[in-house]
Design a protein around this motif. Sequence first.
Motif, PDB file in Angstrom:
ATOM      1  N   HIS A 108      -8.279   6.061   4.580  1.00 46.74           N
ATOM      2  CA  HIS A 108      -7.057   6.109   3.652  1.00 46.74           C
ATOM      3  C   HIS A 108      -7.395   7.109   2.560  1.00 46.74           C
ATOM      4  N   VAL A 109      -8.431   6.850   1.798  1.00 46.37           N
ATOM      5  CA  VAL A 109      -8.836   7.609   0.571  1.00 46.37           C
ATOM      6  C   VAL A 109      -9.110   9.127   1.063  1.00 46.37           C
ATOM      7  N   ASN A 110      -9.799   9.368   1.911  1.00 42.86           N
ATOM      8  CA  ASN A 110     -10.050  10.535   2.516  1.00 42.86           C
ATOM      9  C   ASN A 110      -9.127  11.216   2.845  1.00 42.86           C
ATOM     10  N   ARG A 111      -8.110  10.713   3.527  1.00 40.40           N
ATOM     11  CA  ARG A 111      -6.654  11.238   4.040  1.00 40.40           C
ATOM     12  C   ARG A 111      -5.830  11.866   2.682  1.00 40.40           C
ATOM     13  N   VAL A 112      -5.987  11.121   1.633  1.00 41.20           N
ATOM     14  CA  VAL A 112      -5.308  11.505   0.419  1.00 41.20           C
ATOM     15  C   VAL A 112      -5.430  13.151   0.164  1.00 41.20           C
ATOM     16  N   LEU A 113      -6.790  13.336  -0.007  1.00 41.50           N
ATOM     17  CA  LEU A 113      -7.329  14.885  -0.278  1.00 41.50           C
ATOM     18  C   LEU A 113      -6.650  15.758   0.984  1.00 41.50           C
ATOM     19  N   LEU A 114      -6.867  15.098   2.232  1.00 41.72           N
ATOM     20  CA  LEU A 114      -6.507  16.149   3.081  1.00 41.72           C
ATOM     21  C   LEU A 114      -4.836  16.459   3.216  1.00 41.72           C
ATOM     22  N   LYS A 115      -4.422  15.571   2.708  1.00 44.29           N
ATOM     23  CA  LYS A 115      -2.798  15.712   2.673  1.00 44.29           C
ATOM     24  C   LYS A 115      -2.095  16.218   1.401  1.00 44.29           C
ATOM     25  N   CYS A 116      -2.802  15.969   0.381  1.00 40.97           N
ATOM     26  CA  CYS A 116      -2.419  16.083  -0.942  1.00 40.97           C
ATOM     27  C   CYS A 116      -2.954  17.407  -1.515  1.00 40.97           C
ATOM     28  N   GLY A 117      -4.173  17.849  -0.861  1.00 38.27           N
ATOM     29  CA  GLY A 117      -4.574  18.991  -1.409  1.00 38.27           C
ATOM     30  C   GLY A 117      -6.119  18.631  -2.114  1.00 38.27           C
ATOM     31  N   ARG A 118      -6.988  19.562  -1.846  1.00 43.44           N
ATOM     32  CA  ARG A 118      -8.293  19.369  -2.618  1.00 43.44           C
ATOM     33  C   ARG A 118      -8.367  19.392  -3.968  1.00 43.44           C
ATOM     34  N   ASP A 119      -7.213  20.121  -4.614  1.00 47.64           N
ATOM     35  CA  ASP A 119      -7.191  20.064  -6.309  1.00 47.64           C
ATOM     36  C   ASP A 119      -6.342  18.832  -6.738  1.00 47.64           C
ATOM     37  N   PHE A 120      -6.007  17.754  -5.971  1.00 45.51           N
ATOM     38  CA  PHE A 120      -5.149  16.624  -6.324  1.00 45.51           C
ATOM     39  C   PHE A 120      -6.525  15.734  -6.850  1.00 45.51           C
ATOM     40  N   LEU A 121      -6.060  15.295  -8.036  1.00 37.71           N
ATOM     41  CA  LEU A 121      -7.154  14.482  -8.702  1.00 37.71           C
ATOM     42  C   LEU A 121      -7.440  12.917  -8.218  1.00 37.71           C
ATOM     43  N   LEU A 122      -8.389  12.704  -7.552  1.00 37.03           N
ATOM     44  CA  LEU A 122      -8.618  11.526  -6.759  1.00 37.03           C
ATOM     45  C   LEU A 122      -9.453  10.622  -7.741  1.00 37.03           C
TER      46      LEU A 122
ATOM     47  N   ASN B 222       0.913  -1.277   0.058  1.00 37.71           N
ATOM     48  CA  ASN B 222      -0.015   0.145  -0.211  1.00 37.71           C
ATOM     49  C   ASN B 222       0.845   1.195  -0.027  1.00 37.71           C
ATOM     50  N   LEU B 223       0.655   2.113  -0.877  1.00 39.91           N
ATOM     51  CA  LEU B 223       1.359   3.598  -0.980  1.00 39.91           C
ATOM     52  C   LEU B 223       0.847   4.322   0.105  1.00 39.91           C
ATOM     53  N   HIS B 224       1.543   4.664   1.132  1.00 36.94           N
ATOM     54  CA  HIS B 224       1.039   5.591   2.013  1.00 36.94           C
ATOM     55  C   HIS B 224       0.708   6.711   1.819  1.00 36.94           C
ATOM     56  N   VAL B 225      -0.204   7.380   2.604  1.00 36.26           N
ATOM     57  CA  VAL B 225      -0.831   8.720   2.233  1.00 36.26           C
ATOM     58  C   VAL B 225       0.412   9.699   2.368  1.00 36.26           C
ATOM     59  N   ASP B 226       1.012   9.633   3.560  1.00 37.21           N
ATOM     60  CA  ASP B 226       2.549  10.486   3.501  1.00 37.21           C
ATOM     61  C   ASP B 226       3.597  10.561   2.311  1.00 37.21           C
ATOM     62  N   THR B 227       3.585   9.296   1.906  1.00 44.02           N
ATOM     63  CA  THR B 227       4.384   9.037   0.908  1.00 44.02           C
ATOM     64  C   THR B 227       3.998   9.887  -0.555  1.00 44.02           C
ATOM     65  N   LEU B 228       2.682   9.626  -0.721  1.00 43.54           N
ATOM     66  CA  LEU B 228       2.098  10.357  -1.787  1.00 43.54           C
ATOM     67  C   LEU B 228       2.078  11.804  -1.796  1.00 43.54           C
ATOM     68  N   ALA B 229       1.785  12.223  -0.533  1.00 36.88           N
ATOM     69  CA  ALA B 229       1.639  13.683  -0.358  1.00 36.88           C
ATOM     70  C   ALA B 229       3.230  14.181  -0.761  1.00 36.88           C
ATOM     71  N   GLN B 230       4.168  13.553  -0.029  1.00 42.12           N
ATOM     72  CA  GLN B 230       5.648  14.057  -0.415  1.00 42.12           C
ATOM     73  C   GLN B 230       5.812  14.017  -2.036  1.00 42.12           C
ATOM     74  N   LEU B 231       5.331  12.831  -2.669  1.00 41.78           N
ATOM     75  CA  LEU B 231       5.574  12.959  -4.171  1.00 41.78           C
ATOM     76  C   LEU B 231       4.697  14.169  -4.762  1.00 41.78           C
ATOM     77  N   SER B 232       3.621  14.252  -3.997  1.00 45.23           N
ATOM     78  CA  SER B 232       2.785  15.380  -4.704  1.00 45.23           C
ATOM     79  C   SER B 232       3.366  16.823  -4.560  1.00 45.23           C
TER      80      SER B 232
END
Length: 306
Positions: free
Chosen positions: A180-194, A152-162
């Motif tokens: 996990h999915v909710n935290r993607v937009l929280l950490k990566c930003g609401r304009d990140f494409l989910l 699983n790609l962790h949210v923090d890893t994805l956020a750092q990549l973004s």
Amino acid sequence: MVQDYSEIKSRLKGSVTPVITPFTTNSDVDYDTLSELIEFQLENGTHAISVTGTSGEPSSLTEEERVNVMETAYKSINGRVPFVPGTGSTNHDEAMRLTKKAEEIGADAALVIVPYYNKPNQQALYKHFKTVADSVDIPIIIYNIPGRTAQNLHVDTLAQLSKDCPNVIGVKESNKDFEHVNRVLLKCGRDFLLFSGIELLCYPMLAIGGVGSVSATANVVPGKVAQMHDAWFEGDVETAQNLHYELMELNDVLFKDTNPAPVKAALGMMGKIEPHLRLPMGLPSEELQKEIRQTLDKYNVSVQYA
């Protein structure tokens, strides 16, 4: 100078169909039928096209065949909708070559899966995706599907990549962990494409701020999947909800065996393809195929071959 990806981000939404790779009975890639399948999608309102992702059986294709599939799809789409081929691999160098080739062909973005089988740690995943992203100028959508990759790609890893890679603009989450999915937009930003890659979460992900889905079911009923997204974007929540529940029985039966076997069986019944997979994949049992036929009948999908 940092490239502006706002234009493609505004267009890349809705139903992104992961078109299957058709084979002949001799196990050759059927490029003519691939073009026909893409036309079927576009005639029914699909918003974007992907190939050689999980539904496209990339691990059953040679690297040359993957390139040929991408080229065929790009020519067939002819700029009518965004094109997002899958270019990931468990082999880092192959993922690099395929992603660069997608850029050369003219793809609008590349869908790059978490490497499967070898279970890299988070630091290695970061380095893998960053190296791929830095090698091209086209946008990258990361594909997280822990059920198939065993990691699983962790949210923090994805956020750092973004944060570190301006062209990492989104993620396809085939992840049943909705927290996990909710935290993607929280950490990566609401304009990140989910994007949702789980059929039963396509509508719920729109509700939390997602922009669309990459649903294998859209191979079979592209119009209904596209209509669900259109209704949501138009603010018709009731219609979107109704279509979400209407699609549920079909979603269920198409995932009673490993994707894309049931989808290919259904498309074969519809007369769209020769229902063939390359070993080690194979068609569903006769019992499941009977259930698929019965379900297609409920959806008024024309079945030409029993």
